[in-house]
Design a protein around this motif. Structure first.
Motif, PDB file in Angstrom:
ATOM      1  N   ALA A   1     100.564  52.330  41.639  1.00 32.33           N
ATOM      2  CA  ALA A   1      99.714  52.927  41.107  1.00 32.33           C
ATOM      3  C   ALA A   1      99.963  54.280  42.602  1.00 32.33           C
ATOM      4  O   ALA A   1      99.469  55.541  41.863  1.00 32.33           O
ATOM      5  CB  ALA A   1      97.783  52.189  41.652  1.00 32.33           C
ATOM      6  N   ALA A   2      99.687  53.921  43.957  1.00 33.87           N
ATOM      7  CA  ALA A   2      99.689  55.089  44.888  1.00 33.87           C
ATOM      8  C   ALA A   2     100.746  56.181  44.496  1.00 33.87           C
ATOM      9  O   ALA A   2     101.050  57.867  44.352  1.00 33.87           O
ATOM     10  CB  ALA A   2      99.841  54.915  46.542  1.00 33.87           C
TER      11      ALA A   2
ATOM     12  N   LEU B   1     100.384  58.563  41.068  1.00 24.83           N
ATOM     13  CA  LEU B   1      99.424  59.740  41.655  1.00 24.83           C
ATOM     14  C   LEU B   1      99.884  60.370  42.268  1.00 24.83           C
ATOM     15  O   LEU B   1      99.231  61.410  43.024  1.00 24.83           O
ATOM     16  CB  LEU B   1      98.060  58.821  42.575  1.00 24.83           C
ATOM     17  CG  LEU B   1      96.835  57.897  41.411  1.00 24.83           C
ATOM     18  CD1 LEU B   1      95.922  56.938  43.000  1.00 24.83           C
ATOM     19  CD2 LEU B   1      96.228  59.236  40.729  1.00 24.83           C
TER      20      LEU B   1
ATOM     21  N   ASP C   1      93.274  61.288  40.656  1.00 18.22           N
ATOM     22  CA  ASP C   1      92.786  59.801  39.139  1.00 18.22           C
ATOM     23  C   ASP C   1      93.674  60.684  38.642  1.00 18.22           C
ATOM     24  O   ASP C   1      93.825  62.096  38.451  1.00 18.22           O
ATOM     25  CB  ASP C   1      91.482  60.564  39.522  1.00 18.22           C
ATOM     26  CG  ASP C   1      90.836  59.644  38.089  1.00 18.22           C
ATOM     27  OD1 ASP C   1      91.647  59.370  37.381  1.00 18.22           O
ATOM     28  OD2 ASP C   1      89.849  59.202  38.493  1.00 18.22           O
TER      29      ASP C   1
ATOM     30  N   ARG D   1      94.734  51.561  37.866  1.00 23.33           N
ATOM     31  CA  ARG D   1      93.922  51.918  38.626  1.00 23.33           C
ATOM     32  C   ARG D   1      94.030  53.050  38.983  1.00 23.33           C
ATOM     33  O   ARG D   1      93.027  53.295  40.134  1.00 23.33           O
ATOM     34  CB  ARG D   1      94.466  50.233  40.027  1.00 23.33           C
ATOM     35  CG  ARG D   1      94.268  48.838  39.800  1.00 23.33           C
ATOM     36  CD  ARG D   1      94.517  48.091  40.732  1.00 23.33           C
ATOM     37  NE  ARG D   1      94.314  48.868  42.354  1.00 23.33           N
ATOM     38  CZ  ARG D   1      94.390  47.269  43.118  1.00 23.33           C
ATOM     39  NH1 ARG D   1      96.060  47.136  43.196  1.00 23.33           N
ATOM     40  NH2 ARG D   1      93.702  46.977  43.832  1.00 23.33           N
ATOM     41  N   ALA D   2      95.440  53.629  38.387  1.00 25.33           N
ATOM     42  CA  ALA D   2      94.825  54.755  39.265  1.00 25.33           C
ATOM     43  C   ALA D   2      94.158  55.999  38.558  1.00 25.33           C
ATOM     44  O   ALA D   2      94.348  57.096  38.265  1.00 25.33           O
ATOM     45  CB  ALA D   2      96.260  55.416  39.194  1.00 25.33           C
TER      46      ALA D   2
ATOM     47  N   LEU E   1      92.237  54.510  45.743  1.00 24.57           N
ATOM     48  CA  LEU E   1      92.493  54.342  43.998  1.00 24.57           C
ATOM     49  C   LEU E   1      91.213  54.980  43.412  1.00 24.57           C
ATOM     50  O   LEU E   1      89.685  55.204  44.338  1.00 24.57           O
ATOM     51  CB  LEU E   1      93.042  53.018  44.226  1.00 24.57           C
ATOM     52  CG  LEU E   1      94.618  52.867  44.212  1.00 24.57           C
ATOM     53  CD1 LEU E   1      94.515  51.350  44.115  1.00 24.57           C
ATOM     54  CD2 LEU E   1      95.248  53.460  43.912  1.00 24.57           C
TER      55      LEU E   1
END
Ligand code: MCA
Ligand code: AMP
Length: 495
Positions: free
Chosen positions: A39-40, A43, A48, A73-74, A137
């Motif tokens: 997710a990171a 991003l 977001d 999650r992102a 997140l």
């Protein structure tokens, strides 16, 4: 920070096995950790993804789930791609969904690399996604869009069915409650992961409840039967074609081999069939072989699961039971009147929190598919002594083959690009194994010749394997009605 319920619940399951693939186990903790890293990376510097569509192509397994969770999650919308899709199908999905990046494994990257380059869409390789970012997140509200699944219908091109997290959660909670999912459950997952049968009914329900999902790249009958014989599973969910294939496999074995496997099936706490009509004869054969009474249910991409035979109580062959928790059902007659009596057919219409949000970028089609807030399924049903029975579809142009919903119009549009074909009509022919199989009636251009093998190999780089015509009939002209419209029932008679 408030997390999405599916993610939040996973913390409590910690070191339990979430996914098992090729006898390697991945815990819920590992899923949480890996999906946070992915997710990171997705991003980069953004806070977001704000519902950006992220398509992904991954085999069933840890990478698939970690990517799906990472996108959620992102703050993104998942667009799972079909592993067997042909190039034009992938291109259509990526363009129609306005995908902003594609995620895949190193092994599968060759399938999408050139396409992503051509469409100017960044391609991320899962094995290379290692963000050092420790940015928090985003908080993702459940009312936001979560997923787009492409489904065929009465239009030539598939439509993107958008569900929100709330829709998905409602679909999951309905099934967890109705079928009494347990944390101790273990289920094999061999269905494709670009449709809800595999994604919601098996994968998400299992992970919601803290169960173990054992993944297979596809329906590998021998490997799966070995695991059944080892009593590995408490639950089993499949399409009717798979039960037909299992019956014929079991019947081909020696008594001793069969007894070993049947023991594993008999011990399961629930076996479910859906996605297409389960012939009563198959239901009965399965009970004779294994002692298990299959639970047949009815659903659709746009609504999740709607009708189901009971977990406790009579599971009636040929019927799909009653409305599931949180799902409201009504039947509307051809005259657009509510059907209240038994034995009177009507179109199934559905309302409830699991019903999808919209067709992607198609507000008018979305609007037309509802009747005062009730989703019009296009499936006809009748209630017989308290149980719904599906009678068929309103449109002859929708074919269900091997559990896949296919649009006759989509296949016709491809066939018409063939220089030898002047006219064509695609129909679904009844078939004991596949439910229906795709058959093509074609009128050839003057002096041209064509056979089924040549046609199939020509179609192969344009359509997924399961959409390829299995039978070909060359005709002088297509039967038409007084209005000049091709009459498909008359074509069926020709085969
Ligand atoms: C493959 N073959 C077919 C078809 N597909 N023949 C006729 N009709 C078909 N549809 C042939 C191939 O050409 C090949 O033949 C041989 O069968 C093996 O092909 P393969 O693709 O390897 O078949 P398989 O792996 O055995 O696949 C069968 C399958 C698969 C496991 C039943 O189709 C499947 O996973 N279906 C499930 C789809 C699904 O999940 N639908 C749910 C949608 P040859 O050897 O001669 O080349 S969601 C839904 O419907 C709603 C929401 C709901 O209610 O669930
Ligand atoms: P999909 O496009 O994959 O969402 O397919 C949904 C369609 O599958 C429904 O509209 C029905 O026509 C069909 N379907 C699903 N379950 C059943 C069932 N148990 N019996 C008959 N048809 C079914």
């Amino acid at each position: 920070m408030k997390e999405l319920p599916l993610i939040n619940r996973a913390h409590a399951y910690g070191k339990t096995a979430a996914i098992r693939s090729d006898s390697t186990e991945f815990t819920y903790e590992e899923l949480l950790e890996r999906s946070a890293t992915l997710a990171a990376t997705l991003l980069i510097d953004a806070n977001d993804l704000d519902e950006a569509r992220i398509a992904f192509l991954a085999p069933a397994g840890f990478d698939y789930v970690a990517t799906q969770w990472a996108i959620w999650r992102a703050g993104g919308v998942v667009v799972p791609l079909c592993l067997s899709a042909a190039d034009p199908e992938l291109e259509y999905t990526l363009s129609d969904s306005e995908t902003s990046s594609v995620v895949t494994t190193r092994e599968l990257s060759t399938k999408v690399e050139a396409l992503c380059q051509r469409l100017n869409i960044p391609l991320l390789i899962i094995e290379e996604m290692e963000s050092a970012s420790k940015n928090p997140l985003p908080e993702v509200d459940s009312s936001r869009r979560a997923m787009i699944l492409y489904t065929s219908g009465t239009t030539s091109k598939p439509k993107g069915v958008v569900t929100t997290h709330t829709n998905n959660q409602a679909q999951i909670e309905t099934l967890v409650e109705a079928w009494e999912w347990q944390a101790t459950d273990c289920i094999p997952l061999f269905l494709p992961l670009h449709h809800i049968h595999g994604i919601i009914n098996v994968l998400c329900c299992g992970l919601w409840k803290g169960a173990t999902v054992e993944t297979f790249p596809q329906f590998e009958i021998d490997t799966i039967l070995n695991r059944v014989a080892a009593d590995a599973y408490s639950l089993f969910m499949a399409v009717p074609t798979i039960y037909v294939k299992l019956i014929s496999k079991l019947e081909s074995l020696t008594d001793e081999e069969r007894a070993n496997i049947i023991h594993g099936f008999a011990n399961m706490r629930l076996m479910v069939s859906g996605s297409a009509a389960l012939p009563a004869s198959v239901h009965e054969q399965w009970t004779d072989l294994t002692g298990q009474k299959l639970l047949e249910r009815y659903g659709m991409t746009e609504i999740g699961m709607a009708l189901s035979n009971p977990f406790h109580g009579e599971r009636r062959p040929g019927a799909v039971g009653q409305p599931l928790p949180k799902v409201e059902i009504r039947l509307k007659s051809e005259k657009n009147e509510l059907v209240t009596a038994e034995d009177e057919p009507g179109e199934i219409q559905v309302r409830g929190p699991g019903v999808f949000h919209e067709y992607w970028n198609r507000p008018e089609v979305t609007e037309e598919s509802f009747d005062n807030g009730w989703f019009r399924t296009g499936d006809m049903a009748v209630i017989e002594t308290g149980y719904y029975r599906i009678m068929g579809r309103l449109s002859v142009d929708i074919i269900k083959s091997g559990g896949y919903k296919l649009s006759a119009l989509e296949i016709e549009a491809v066939l018409l690009q063939h220089t030898a074909i002047r006219e064509c009509a695609i129909i679904g022919l009844p078939d004991d194994t596949w439910g229906e199989k795709v058959a093509a009636a074609v009128v050839l251009e003057e002096g041209e010749m064509l056979d089924i093998e040549a046609l199939r190999s020509w179609c192969r780089d344009k359509l997924s394997n399961y959409k390829l015509p299995k039978q070909l009939l060359i005709v002088e002209s297509l039967p038409r009605n007084a209005m000049g419209k091709v009459t498909k029932p008359a074509i069926r008679e020709l085969f």
